[in-house]
Structures are given as structure tokens and as C-alpha cells.
Design a protein around this motif. Structure first.
Motif, PDB file in Angstrom:
ATOM      1  N   ASP A  35      35.048  34.233  41.051  1.00  0.00           N
ATOM      2  CA  ASP A  35      35.862  35.330  41.572  1.00  0.00           C
ATOM      3  C   ASP A  35      35.989  35.185  43.086  1.00  0.00           C
ATOM      4  O   ASP A  35      35.047  34.756  43.754  1.00  0.00           O
ATOM      5  CB  ASP A  35      35.233  36.683  41.242  1.00  0.00           C
ATOM      6  CG  ASP A  35      35.212  36.955  39.751  1.00  0.00           C
ATOM      7  OD1 ASP A  35      34.265  37.615  39.294  1.00  0.00           O
ATOM      8  OD2 ASP A  35      36.142  36.522  39.047  1.00  0.00           O
ATOM      9  N   TYR A  37      38.088  37.106  46.726  1.00  0.00           N
ATOM     10  CA  TYR A  37      38.865  38.221  47.260  1.00  0.00           C
ATOM     11  C   TYR A  37      39.898  37.694  48.230  1.00  0.00           C
ATOM     12  O   TYR A  37      39.590  36.892  49.103  1.00  0.00           O
ATOM     13  CB  TYR A  37      37.955  39.230  47.955  1.00  0.00           C
ATOM     14  CG  TYR A  37      36.885  39.764  47.044  1.00  0.00           C
ATOM     15  CD1 TYR A  37      37.224  40.426  45.874  1.00  0.00           C
ATOM     16  CD2 TYR A  37      35.540  39.589  47.344  1.00  0.00           C
ATOM     17  CE1 TYR A  37      36.242  40.902  45.028  1.00  0.00           C
ATOM     18  CE2 TYR A  37      34.560  40.074  46.502  1.00  0.00           C
ATOM     19  CZ  TYR A  37      34.924  40.736  45.347  1.00  0.00           C
ATOM     20  OH  TYR A  37      33.950  41.209  44.502  1.00  0.00           O
ATOM     21  N   LYS A  38      41.117  38.168  48.080  1.00  0.00           N
ATOM     22  CA  LYS A  38      42.176  37.694  48.974  1.00  0.00           C
ATOM     23  C   LYS A  38      42.065  38.383  50.334  1.00  0.00           C
ATOM     24  O   LYS A  38      41.497  39.463  50.454  1.00  0.00           O
ATOM     25  CB  LYS A  38      43.552  37.914  48.355  1.00  0.00           C
ATOM     26  CG  LYS A  38      43.945  39.356  48.157  1.00  0.00           C
ATOM     27  CD  LYS A  38      45.309  39.430  47.515  1.00  0.00           C
ATOM     28  CE  LYS A  38      45.669  40.871  47.235  1.00  0.00           C
ATOM     29  NZ  LYS A  38      46.949  40.992  46.601  1.00  0.00           N
ATOM     30  N   ASP A 121      47.095  38.770  43.291  1.00  0.00           N
ATOM     31  CA  ASP A 121      46.041  38.998  42.304  1.00  0.00           C
ATOM     32  C   ASP A 121      46.404  38.210  41.053  1.00  0.00           C
ATOM     33  O   ASP A 121      47.414  38.498  40.405  1.00  0.00           O
ATOM     34  CB  ASP A 121      45.939  40.477  41.943  1.00  0.00           C
ATOM     35  CG  ASP A 121      45.324  41.319  43.047  1.00  0.00           C
ATOM     36  OD1 ASP A 121      45.025  40.758  44.110  1.00  0.00           O
ATOM     37  OD2 ASP A 121      45.150  42.523  42.835  1.00  0.00           O
ATOM     38  N   ALA A 122      45.604  37.222  40.713  1.00  0.00           N
ATOM     39  CA  ALA A 122      45.887  36.413  39.532  1.00  0.00           C
ATOM     40  C   ALA A 122      44.726  35.463  39.276  1.00  0.00           C
ATOM     41  O   ALA A 122      43.824  35.303  40.101  1.00  0.00           O
ATOM     42  CB  ALA A 122      47.177  35.621  39.711  1.00  0.00           C
ATOM     43  N   LYS A 123      44.803  34.817  38.124  1.00  0.00           N
ATOM     44  CA  LYS A 123      43.866  33.768  37.751  1.00  0.00           C
ATOM     45  C   LYS A 123      44.565  32.438  38.028  1.00  0.00           C
ATOM     46  O   LYS A 123      45.639  32.174  37.496  1.00  0.00           O
ATOM     47  CB  LYS A 123      43.504  33.881  36.274  1.00  0.00           C
ATOM     48  CG  LYS A 123      42.639  32.768  35.761  1.00  0.00           C
ATOM     49  CD  LYS A 123      42.394  32.939  34.266  1.00  0.00           C
ATOM     50  CE  LYS A 123      41.646  31.749  33.718  1.00  0.00           C
ATOM     51  NZ  LYS A 123      41.507  31.858  32.254  1.00  0.00           N
ATOM     52  N   ASN A 151      39.571  33.440  40.122  1.00  0.00           N
ATOM     53  CA  ASN A 151      40.169  34.751  39.866  1.00  0.00           C
ATOM     54  C   ASN A 151      40.287  35.493  41.195  1.00  0.00           C
ATOM     55  O   ASN A 151      39.273  35.878  41.773  1.00  0.00           O
ATOM     56  CB  ASN A 151      39.317  35.566  38.894  1.00  0.00           C
ATOM     57  CG  ASN A 151      39.243  34.926  37.531  1.00  0.00           C
ATOM     58  OD1 ASN A 151      40.239  34.471  36.997  1.00  0.00           O
ATOM     59  ND2 ASN A 151      38.051  34.872  36.969  1.00  0.00           N
ATOM     60  N   VAL A 152      41.517  35.684  41.670  1.00  0.00           N
ATOM     61  CA  VAL A 152      41.747  36.312  42.967  1.00  0.00           C
ATOM     62  C   VAL A 152      42.093  37.784  42.761  1.00  0.00           C
ATOM     63  O   VAL A 152      42.967  38.118  41.960  1.00  0.00           O
ATOM     64  CB  VAL A 152      42.884  35.603  43.739  1.00  0.00           C
ATOM     65  CG1 VAL A 152      43.168  36.310  45.060  1.00  0.00           C
ATOM     66  CG2 VAL A 152      42.519  34.146  43.978  1.00  0.00           C
ATOM     67  N   THR A 153      41.376  38.647  43.481  1.00  0.00           N
ATOM     68  CA  THR A 153      41.636  40.087  43.426  1.00  0.00           C
ATOM     69  C   THR A 153      41.489  40.667  44.831  1.00  0.00           C
ATOM     70  O   THR A 153      40.977  40.025  45.734  1.00  0.00           O
ATOM     71  CB  THR A 153      40.636  40.814  42.496  1.00  0.00           C
ATOM     72  OG1 THR A 153      39.313  40.591  42.983  1.00  0.00           O
ATOM     73  CG2 THR A 153      40.748  40.333  41.067  1.00  0.00           C
ATOM     74  N   ASP A 154      41.947  41.920  44.980  1.00  0.00           N
ATOM     75  CA  ASP A 154      41.689  42.647  46.215  1.00  0.00           C
ATOM     76  C   ASP A 154      40.202  42.940  46.294  1.00  0.00           C
ATOM     77  O   ASP A 154      39.547  43.158  45.270  1.00  0.00           O
ATOM     78  CB  ASP A 154      42.457  43.975  46.237  1.00  0.00           C
ATOM     79  CG  ASP A 154      43.937  43.781  46.508  1.00  0.00           C
ATOM     80  OD1 ASP A 154      44.284  42.906  47.321  1.00  0.00           O
ATOM     81  OD2 ASP A 154      44.745  44.503  45.896  1.00  0.00           O
ATOM     82  N   LYS A 155      39.686  42.964  47.498  1.00  0.00           N
ATOM     83  CA  LYS A 155      38.279  43.307  47.673  1.00  0.00           C
ATOM     84  C   LYS A 155      38.093  44.761  47.277  1.00  0.00           C
ATOM     85  O   LYS A 155      38.862  45.630  47.704  1.00  0.00           O
ATOM     86  CB  LYS A 155      37.855  43.078  49.118  1.00  0.00           C
ATOM     87  CG  LYS A 155      36.377  43.251  49.329  1.00  0.00           C
ATOM     88  CD  LYS A 155      35.954  42.837  50.714  1.00  0.00           C
ATOM     89  CE  LYS A 155      34.452  42.958  50.832  1.00  0.00           C
ATOM     90  NZ  LYS A 155      33.978  42.437  52.104  1.00  0.00           N
ATOM     91  N   PRO A 156      37.080  45.054  46.440  1.00  0.00           N
ATOM     92  CA  PRO A 156      36.867  46.447  46.047  1.00  0.00           C
ATOM     93  C   PRO A 156      36.490  47.296  47.252  1.00  0.00           C
ATOM     94  O   PRO A 156      35.783  46.844  48.145  1.00  0.00           O
ATOM     95  CB  PRO A 156      35.723  46.379  45.035  1.00  0.00           C
ATOM     96  CG  PRO A 156      35.107  45.053  45.215  1.00  0.00           C
ATOM     97  CD  PRO A 156      36.100  44.156  45.875  1.00  0.00           C
TER      98      PRO A 156
END
Length: 190
Positions: A35, A37-38, A121-123, A151-156
Motif C-alpha cells: 500500500d 499514499y499519494k 487512487d487505484a491498484k 495500491n495507491v490511496t489518499d493518506k487517511p
């Protein structure tokens, strides 16, 4: 009868000798899934592990990924696969330093990627392709590649709340109105 038996045994031995089947050399390269974070401008490390390894001495392969979303920063081989490494872009060539088959079932290399700031946000699949491997006897080693991903997502967003201040009680034993009761060390106690 002995002559027939002798001829039959010779025939069986010849068939057994001529039909010896050599097991094909093989191994599996498995790319990990991690995982990321972008917008962090950080890097992520994706391991490539080897399993079911019958032994290989040299390998050439290509690291395939979406270069509009990820940037391959480095390819670092593990101590289990120490040797001569040449990396040119996303093409990798490795030769065992000991000039013998390496039969390790361990991390082959760590692929370090930077997640680009524009990544959505994507794999994003990461695969090992165009694999050519051989053993000490210069026989081709069949490599099965298992894809991994970033797996790129926004940082929580982590929210914190302040803890309430501890309450003190007043006793009035000191002769002063509403003064806290204190112990020998001067700490307020209940």
C-alpha cells in the motif's frame, strides 16, 4: 531359456537407460503487493521472492509497471542472491557471484518505487516479464511469474481529541478556603 531371459534383461536395461527423463529446472518469482499514499513523495518497497527453486545461475528480466503512475527508483538484490547486477531502466540482468546454481527460496530483490504526485487512487500492477534464466549447465530454467501491485490511496486523515484535564478536589484543611489537599511532595491528591 537363459539366453531369452538375458536378451529380455538387456532390452529392459536399454529402454530404461534411453528413456531417462530429466526434470525441468524451474522457479517461481512472486512480486509482493504493498500500500502507498499519494502526494507523500515517499517511496515504497516491493519485494520479489523466489520459491520452488530448483536452481539458476543467471537471469534477465523486465520490471513491468505503469510508468505514468509509478517511477522505478532502484532494484536491490538481497544477500541471498549476491552477484553481478546490471539495471538499465526497467531491464535487469543478474549473475550469481559464486558461478554456481543458486537454490535459495528467499527474497530475490527489492523494487523501490516512487508514487508520482499525479497518481490516482487505484491498484497498479507490478509484474516480472521477459524472463530468461539458465543454470550452471546452460539449460533454460522455466520461471513462473506471479504479479503483485502497488495500491495507491489518499493518506487517511487521523483526528485526535484532547484528553480532559484531571480533576482536583478541595479539602479546606489548610485554613484557606478551596485550597487543594496536598501530599508530602506537593502533588494534589483526591
Amino acid at each position: 531359456m537363459k539366453k531369452f531371459f538375458s536378451i529380455a534383461m538387456v532390452a529392459v536395461m536399454l529402454v530404461a537407460l534411453c528413456s531417462t527423463v530429466f526434470a525441468a529446472a524451474s522457479a517461481t518469482f512472486t512480486v509482493g503487493t504493498v500500500d502507498a499514499y499519494k502526494g507523500e513523495s515517499d517511496t515504497v518497497v516491493v519485494p520479489v521472492t523466489v520459491s520452488d527453486n530448483s536452481g539458476f545461475m543467471a537471469a534477465k528480466f523486465t520490471v513491468s509497471y505503469d510508468n505514468t503512475q509509478l517511477s522505478l527508483e532502484s532494484v536491490d538484490f538481497s544477500n541471498s542472491f549476491a552477484g553481478t547486477v546490471v539495471v538499465n531502466g526497467n531491464s535487469v540482468v543478474w549473475t550469481n557471484a559464486k558461478l554456481q546454481d543458486n537454490k535459495s527460496n528467499d527474497v530475490l530483490a527489492n523494487l523501490t518505487f516512487k508514487v508520482l504526485d499525479t497518481s490516482a487512487d487505484a491498484k497498479y500492477d507490478v509484474t516480472i516479464t521477459a524472463i530468461n534464466a539458465s543454470n550452471y549447465d546452460e539449460q533454460t530454467v522455466d520461471i513462473t511469474a506471479v504479479a503483485g501491485a502497488v495500491n495507491v490511496t489518499d493518506k487517511p486523515v487521523v483526528t485526535t481529541t484532547a484528553a480532559p484535564a484531571p480533576a482536583t478536589t478541595t479539602a479546606g484543611n489548610s485554613g484557606k478556603k478551596d485550597s487543594p489537599k496536598t501530599a508530602d511532595a506537593g502533588v494534589a491528591v483526591a
